[in-house]
Design a protein around this motif. Structure first.
Motif, PDB file in Angstrom:
ATOM      1  N   SER A 203     -20.215  46.807  39.823  1.00  0.00           N
ATOM      2  CA  SER A 203     -21.371  45.818  39.843  1.00  0.00           C
ATOM      3  C   SER A 203     -22.106  45.692  38.369  1.00  0.00           C
ATOM      4  N   THR A 204     -22.266  44.640  38.134  1.00  0.00           N
ATOM      5  CA  THR A 204     -22.629  44.058  36.601  1.00  0.00           C
ATOM      6  C   THR A 204     -23.894  43.992  36.700  1.00  0.00           C
TER       7      THR A 204
ATOM      8  N   GLU B  93     -28.845  39.428  40.539  1.00  0.00           N
ATOM      9  CA  GLU B  93     -28.958  38.039  41.672  1.00  0.00           C
ATOM     10  C   GLU B  93     -29.511  38.229  42.804  1.00  0.00           C
TER      11      GLU B  93
ATOM     12  N   THR C  30     -25.607  41.270  35.705  1.00  0.00           N
ATOM     13  CA  THR C  30     -25.878  40.018  36.366  1.00  0.00           C
ATOM     14  C   THR C  30     -25.735  40.136  37.999  1.00  0.00           C
ATOM     15  N   ASP C  31     -24.999  40.880  38.511  1.00  0.00           N
ATOM     16  CA  ASP C  31     -24.615  41.033  39.938  1.00  0.00           C
ATOM     17  C   ASP C  31     -26.050  41.557  40.393  1.00  0.00           C
TER      18      ASP C  31
END
Length: 76
Positions: free
Chosen positions: A2-3, A9, A5-6
């Motif tokens: 997971s980043t 979201e 940004t993820d």
């Protein structure tokens, strides 16, 4: 993997422009203490401390309301 940004979201609905009265608002509960408040459930919305600043920035950018006054309904 997971980043960041993820991970952000999953909070995307918090800064979507609402059609009517917004469900989520920014509540400035005290000096230096801003949080997301869920008016549907009448409680503060749990946002990870590490992401809170970015979530609030995006909510402000989307034009969601921000208030010093308690944004919920009376309890009871």
């Amino acid at each position: 993997m997971s980043t960041p940004t993820d991970a952000l979201e999953r909070f995307a609905a918090l800064w979507e422009t609402p059609a009517d009265s917004p469900r989520w608002v920014i509540w400035r509960a005290g000096p230096g203490d801003s949080l997301v408040f869920d008016r549907e459930f009448n409680v503060p919305y749990d946002v990870d401390d590490a992401m809170l600043g970015e979530v609030l920035r995006r909510m402000r950018e989307a034009g969601l309301p921000e208030t010093d006054a308690y944004p919920g309904r009376p309890c009871g």
